[in-house]
Design an enzyme around this catalytic site. Structure first.
Site, PDB file in Angstrom:
ATOM      1  N   GLY A   1      31.603   9.773 -18.417  1.00 32.63           N
ATOM      2  CA  GLY A   1      32.768  10.517 -18.919  1.00 32.63           C
ATOM      3  C   GLY A   1      33.706   9.602 -19.686  1.00 32.63           C
ATOM      4  O   GLY A   1      33.881   8.447 -19.302  1.00 32.63           O
TER       5      GLY A   1
ATOM      6  N   ALA B   1      39.028  -5.338 -26.822  1.00 30.79           N
ATOM      7  CA  ALA B   1      39.191  -6.639 -26.168  1.00 30.79           C
ATOM      8  C   ALA B   1      37.855  -7.378 -26.075  1.00 30.79           C
ATOM      9  O   ALA B   1      37.787  -8.589 -26.322  1.00 30.79           O
ATOM     10  CB  ALA B   1      39.793  -6.444 -24.778  1.00 30.79           C
ATOM     11  N   VAL B   2      36.793  -6.645 -25.739  1.00 31.06           N
ATOM     12  CA  VAL B   2      35.469  -7.292 -25.644  1.00 31.06           C
ATOM     13  C   VAL B   2      35.071  -7.820 -27.024  1.00 31.06           C
ATOM     14  O   VAL B   2      34.642  -8.969 -27.172  1.00 31.06           O
ATOM     15  CB  VAL B   2      34.404  -6.279 -25.124  1.00 31.06           C
ATOM     16  CG1 VAL B   2      32.999  -6.861 -25.258  1.00 31.06           C
ATOM     17  CG2 VAL B   2      34.694  -5.891 -23.680  1.00 31.06           C
TER      18      VAL B   2
ATOM     19  N   ARG C   1      25.537  11.306 -21.636  1.00 33.84           N
ATOM     20  CA  ARG C   1      24.774  11.222 -20.387  1.00 33.84           C
ATOM     21  C   ARG C   1      23.308  11.167 -20.837  1.00 33.84           C
ATOM     22  O   ARG C   1      22.927  11.826 -21.803  1.00 33.84           O
ATOM     23  CB  ARG C   1      25.021  12.435 -19.516  1.00 33.84           C
ATOM     24  CG  ARG C   1      26.499  12.793 -19.460  1.00 33.84           C
ATOM     25  CD  ARG C   1      27.094  12.729 -18.089  1.00 33.84           C
ATOM     26  NE  ARG C   1      28.476  13.190 -18.118  1.00 33.84           N
ATOM     27  CZ  ARG C   1      29.451  12.687 -17.379  1.00 33.84           C
ATOM     28  NH1 ARG C   1      29.223  11.689 -16.558  1.00 33.84           N
ATOM     29  NH2 ARG C   1      30.670  13.164 -17.447  1.00 33.84           N
TER      30      ARG C   1
ATOM     31  N   ASP D   1      30.749   4.896 -12.015  1.00 32.79           N
ATOM     32  CA  ASP D   1      29.757   4.578 -11.003  1.00 32.79           C
ATOM     33  C   ASP D   1      28.302   4.726 -11.503  1.00 32.79           C
ATOM     34  O   ASP D   1      27.477   3.826 -11.334  1.00 32.79           O
ATOM     35  CB  ASP D   1      30.051   5.590  -9.866  1.00 32.79           C
ATOM     36  CG  ASP D   1      29.181   5.410  -8.691  1.00 32.79           C
ATOM     37  OD1 ASP D   1      29.087   4.279  -8.227  1.00 32.79           O
ATOM     38  OD2 ASP D   1      28.582   6.412  -8.248  1.00 32.79           O
TER      39      ASP D   1
ATOM     40  N   SER E   1      27.159   4.877 -14.668  1.00 31.66           N
ATOM     41  CA  SER E   1      26.863   3.956 -15.778  1.00 31.66           C
ATOM     42  C   SER E   1      26.610   2.551 -15.260  1.00 31.66           C
ATOM     43  O   SER E   1      25.707   1.849 -15.735  1.00 31.66           O
ATOM     44  CB  SER E   1      28.046   3.919 -16.752  1.00 31.66           C
ATOM     45  OG  SER E   1      28.317   5.226 -17.177  1.00 31.66           O
TER      46      SER E   1
ATOM     47  N   THR F   1      36.736   4.960 -15.749  1.00 30.32           N
ATOM     48  CA  THR F   1      36.575   6.349 -15.298  1.00 30.32           C
ATOM     49  C   THR F   1      37.928   6.838 -14.789  1.00 30.32           C
ATOM     50  O   THR F   1      38.636   6.079 -14.131  1.00 30.32           O
ATOM     51  CB  THR F   1      35.514   6.476 -14.182  1.00 30.32           C
ATOM     52  OG1 THR F   1      35.621   7.785 -13.586  1.00 30.32           O
ATOM     53  CG2 THR F   1      35.670   5.450 -13.079  1.00 30.32           C
TER      54      THR F   1
ATOM     55  N   ASP G   1      38.394   8.836 -12.460  1.00 31.63           N
ATOM     56  CA  ASP G   1      38.330   9.169 -11.026  1.00 31.63           C
ATOM     57  C   ASP G   1      38.822   8.055 -10.096  1.00 31.63           C
ATOM     58  O   ASP G   1      39.097   8.317  -8.930  1.00 31.63           O
ATOM     59  CB  ASP G   1      36.883   9.506 -10.619  1.00 31.63           C
ATOM     60  CG  ASP G   1      36.378  10.754 -11.303  1.00 31.63           C
ATOM     61  OD1 ASP G   1      37.198  11.496 -11.850  1.00 31.63           O
ATOM     62  OD2 ASP G   1      35.146  10.976 -11.283  1.00 31.63           O
TER      63      ASP G   1
ATOM     64  N   ASP H   1      37.107   5.830  -8.648  1.00 34.99           N
ATOM     65  CA  ASP H   1      36.259   5.826  -7.450  1.00 34.99           C
ATOM     66  C   ASP H   1      35.367   4.593  -7.334  1.00 34.99           C
ATOM     67  O   ASP H   1      34.352   4.641  -6.648  1.00 34.99           O
ATOM     68  CB  ASP H   1      35.403   7.104  -7.409  1.00 34.99           C
ATOM     69  CG  ASP H   1      34.548   7.264  -8.656  1.00 34.99           C
ATOM     70  OD1 ASP H   1      34.716   6.478  -9.612  1.00 34.99           O
ATOM     71  OD2 ASP H   1      33.702   8.173  -8.680  1.00 34.99           O
TER      72      ASP H   1
ATOM     73  N   GLY I   1      37.631  14.876  -9.968  1.00 33.97           N
ATOM     74  CA  GLY I   1      37.378  13.979  -8.841  1.00 33.97           C
ATOM     75  C   GLY I   1      36.480  14.656  -7.833  1.00 33.97           C
ATOM     76  O   GLY I   1      36.922  15.037  -6.753  1.00 33.97           O
ATOM     77  N   ARG I   2      35.221  14.828  -8.209  1.00 34.43           N
ATOM     78  CA  ARG I   2      34.267  15.542  -7.367  1.00 34.43           C
ATOM     79  C   ARG I   2      34.055  14.834  -6.023  1.00 34.43           C
ATOM     80  O   ARG I   2      34.000  15.460  -4.981  1.00 34.43           O
ATOM     81  CB  ARG I   2      32.927  15.622  -8.110  1.00 34.43           C
ATOM     82  CG  ARG I   2      31.994  16.690  -7.638  1.00 34.43           C
ATOM     83  CD  ARG I   2      30.817  16.792  -8.576  1.00 34.43           C
ATOM     84  NE  ARG I   2      31.221  17.178  -9.918  1.00 34.43           N
ATOM     85  CZ  ARG I   2      31.485  18.426 -10.294  1.00 34.43           C
ATOM     86  NH1 ARG I   2      31.369  19.397  -9.431  1.00 34.43           N
ATOM     87  NH2 ARG I   2      31.859  18.693 -11.540  1.00 34.43           N
TER      88      ARG I   2
ATOM     89  N   LYS J   1      57.354  29.481   5.268  1.00 38.31           N
ATOM     90  CA  LYS J   1      58.543  29.823   6.061  1.00 38.31           C
ATOM     91  C   LYS J   1      59.746  29.047   5.553  1.00 38.31           C
ATOM     92  O   LYS J   1      60.872  29.524   5.561  1.00 38.31           O
ATOM     93  CB  LYS J   1      58.300  29.474   7.533  1.00 38.31           C
ATOM     94  CG  LYS J   1      57.368  30.457   8.220  1.00 38.31           C
ATOM     95  CD  LYS J   1      57.227  30.092   9.693  1.00 38.31           C
ATOM     96  CE  LYS J   1      55.921  30.663  10.230  1.00 38.31           C
ATOM     97  NZ  LYS J   1      55.268  29.772  11.152  1.00 38.31           N
TER      98      LYS J   1
ATOM     99  N   GLU K   1      37.937  19.065  -7.487  1.00 38.31           N
ATOM    100  CA  GLU K   1      37.061  20.090  -8.072  1.00 38.31           C
ATOM    101  C   GLU K   1      35.827  20.459  -7.226  1.00 38.31           C
ATOM    102  O   GLU K   1      35.131  21.403  -7.528  1.00 38.31           O
ATOM    103  CB  GLU K   1      36.609  19.650  -9.467  1.00 38.31           C
ATOM    104  CG  GLU K   1      35.781  18.391  -9.456  1.00 38.31           C
ATOM    105  CD  GLU K   1      35.499  17.838 -10.856  1.00 38.31           C
ATOM    106  OE1 GLU K   1      35.444  18.619 -11.808  1.00 38.31           O
ATOM    107  OE2 GLU K   1      35.339  16.619 -10.968  1.00 38.31           O
TER     108      GLU K   1
HETATM  109  P1  ATP Z   1      32.209   9.329 -14.638  1.00 41.24           P
HETATM  110  O1  ATP Z   1      32.711   8.655 -13.367  1.00 41.24           O
HETATM  111  O2  ATP Z   1      33.276   9.490 -15.636  1.00 41.24           O
HETATM  112  O3  ATP Z   1      31.414  10.579 -14.366  1.00 41.24           O
HETATM  113  P2  ATP Z   1      29.750   7.835 -14.753  1.00 41.24           P
HETATM  114  O4  ATP Z   1      29.427   6.553 -15.406  1.00 41.24           O
HETATM  115  O5  ATP Z   1      29.694   7.858 -13.235  1.00 41.24           O
HETATM  116  O6  ATP Z   1      31.168   8.293 -15.300  1.00 41.24           O
HETATM  117  P3  ATP Z   1      27.311   9.461 -14.901  1.00 41.24           P
HETATM  118  O7  ATP Z   1      27.072  10.726 -15.639  1.00 41.24           O
HETATM  119  O8  ATP Z   1      27.140   9.458 -13.423  1.00 41.24           O
HETATM  120  O9  ATP Z   1      28.790   8.989 -15.330  1.00 41.24           O
HETATM  121  O10 ATP Z   1      26.354   8.326 -15.485  1.00 41.24           O
HETATM  122  C1  ATP Z   1      26.271   8.076 -16.878  1.00 41.24           C
HETATM  123  C2  ATP Z   1      24.849   7.734 -17.255  1.00 41.24           C
HETATM  124  O11 ATP Z   1      24.434   6.531 -16.557  1.00 41.24           O
HETATM  125  C3  ATP Z   1      23.803   8.776 -16.874  1.00 41.24           C
HETATM  126  O12 ATP Z   1      23.709   9.807 -17.840  1.00 41.24           O
HETATM  127  C4  ATP Z   1      22.529   7.948 -16.831  1.00 41.24           C
HETATM  128  O13 ATP Z   1      22.026   7.705 -18.123  1.00 41.24           O
HETATM  129  C5  ATP Z   1      23.030   6.612 -16.275  1.00 41.24           C
HETATM  130  N1  ATP Z   1      22.823   6.547 -14.817  1.00 41.24           N
HETATM  131  C6  ATP Z   1      23.556   7.116 -13.845  1.00 41.24           C
HETATM  132  N2  ATP Z   1      23.077   6.842 -12.626  1.00 41.24           N
HETATM  133  C7  ATP Z   1      21.978   6.063 -12.823  1.00 41.24           C
HETATM  134  C8  ATP Z   1      21.010   5.436 -11.968  1.00 41.24           C
HETATM  135  N3  ATP Z   1      21.090   5.534 -10.648  1.00 41.24           N
HETATM  136  N4  ATP Z   1      20.021   4.719 -12.556  1.00 41.24           N
HETATM  137  C9  ATP Z   1      19.930   4.590 -13.884  1.00 41.24           C
HETATM  138  N5  ATP Z   1      20.807   5.159 -14.742  1.00 41.24           N
HETATM  139  C10 ATP Z   1      21.807   5.887 -14.231  1.00 41.24           C
END
Ligand code: ATP
Length: 321
Positions: free
Chosen positions: A11, A22-23, A72, A103, A105, A126, A128, A130, A171-172, A212, A223
């Site tokens: 996301g 920065a990178v 994704r 998480d 990614s 992210t 979230d 988290d 924030g699932r 009350k 969510e």
């Molecule tokens: P957000 O917290 O905003 O949802 P996120 O990075 O957790 O961000 P995800 O949709 O969970 O978002 O993951 C992004 C992409 O990372 C996925 O579409 C997939 O390509 C890759 N990915 C996620 N989990 C794994 C995994 N366990 N192994 C390999 N690739 C993964």
């Protein structure tokens, strides 16, 4: 180290652009070549690499979203997909990869680094918040402020009509946005994944006799599991005397100009990611703990749970009396 790649994945989050900037600039400062990789893992597999100069990242620090775009990618979840991605990195002589995302990614980055010889550095981006190993993730502060601004407006209507509003926020699997926006907006309760059961939280809210002592109430709901609509339906059925409404904030929580705090966090983390590579570190996530930039193994960041402090939970209960 001669050449690195940078991508955003999962996301989008406000502040990702400040991290990309920065990178890029830190790497150029070190004399390295930098590829911006478009559309996350999907763009890496389909070779969407663009060589970045300092100008490529001009005038982006104040912009929400990500100039690199994000996606994704199911293919990257497979070993074959990750092997394709690695082959692209080799083809372009990329020595290391900086991944800005949540998480999922970073789990993908970790998988790639364990299966192939490529150092990766994770930057937690992210809304979230988290991820373990950092007090805040990039985007969280901005999203929190956006939610609070919205809830302040909803409160005007809630008060004018004597209503209970269930406001659904993102924030699932983590209630940081819900709990802290509830504290900041003076909401009466928050229903979050970390706490009790659904029944307990709703019963607790009603049992405290909110109506009350007050004419209107705002409950912030994460969510998960049908979110605000689900709770509103239950209250309508079980307590028909209440005038209940729902507001789902949805994607507006992700957008907008990053706050100063997010820009600073993202800038410091981006610089630290390049410094980590320069020092020969690999497979670490950059975090910020008590305003100190730290590194920790990515595997810890993705496997360990970030705990919400007890006082954050109790604070709302006490202040909403
Ligand atoms: P957000 O917290 O905003 O949802 P996120 O990075 O957790 O961000 P995800 O949709 O969970 O978002 O993951 C992004 C992409 O990372 C996925 O579409 C997939 O390509 C890759 N990915 C996620 N989990 C794994 C995994 N366990 N192994 C390999 N690739 C993964």
């Amino acid at each position: 180290m001669n050449c690195i790649g940078v991508l955003t994945s999962g996301g989008d989050a406000p502040g990702m652009n400040a991290a990309i900037r920065a990178v890029t600039r830190s790497a150029i400062f070190e004399g390295w070549k930098v590829y911006g990789i478009h559309r996350g893992w999907a763009g890496l597999i389909s070779e969407e690499l663009e060589e970045f100069t300092t100008n490529s990242v001009s005038n982006i620090i104040q912009r929400g979203g990500t100039i690199l775009k994000t996606a994704r990618c199911d293919e990257f979840r497979t070993e074959e997909g990750r092997t394709k991605a690695f082959e692209v990195l080799k083809k372009y002589d990329v020595d290391a990869l900086v991944v800005i995302g949540g998480d999922g990614s970073l789990s993908g980055a970790y998988q790639l680094a364990t299966e192939h010889d490529i150092p990766v550095i994770g930057i937690p981006g992210t809304i979230d918040n988290d991820l373990y190993g950092t007090d805040k993730t990039i985007g969280y502060d901005t999203a929190l402020n956006t939610i609070v601004e919205c809830v302040d407006k909803i409160r005007d209507t809630a008060t004018s009509h004597d209503r209970i509003f269930f406001v659904e926020v993102m924030g699932r699997d983590a209630g940081f946005l819900a709990q802290n926006s509830a504290i900041a907006a003076g909401a009466e309760a928050a229903i979050i994944p970390e706490e009790n059961t659904e029944l307990d939280q709703l019963a607790d809210f009603i049992g405290r006799g909110i109506r009350k002592s007050k004419n209107s109430s705002i409950v912030i709901v994460s969510e998960k599991d049908g979110g605000a609509m689900h709770y509103a339906e239950r209250v309508k059925k079980e307590y028909p005397q209440y005038d209940v409404r729902v507001s789902i904030l949805g994607h507006l929580q992700r957008g907008g100009k990053p706050s100063a705090a997010d820009r600073i966090l993202a800038s410091r983390m981006g610089v630290a990611a390049v410094r980590a590579l320069k020092e020969g570190q690999r497979n670490v996530m950059i975090g910020s703990i008590q305003d100190r930039i730290i590194n920790l193994p990515i595997c810890r960041a993705i496997k360990e749970d970030k705990v919400m402090e007890n006082d954050v939970l109790h604070c709302l209960t006490i202040l909403s009396l």
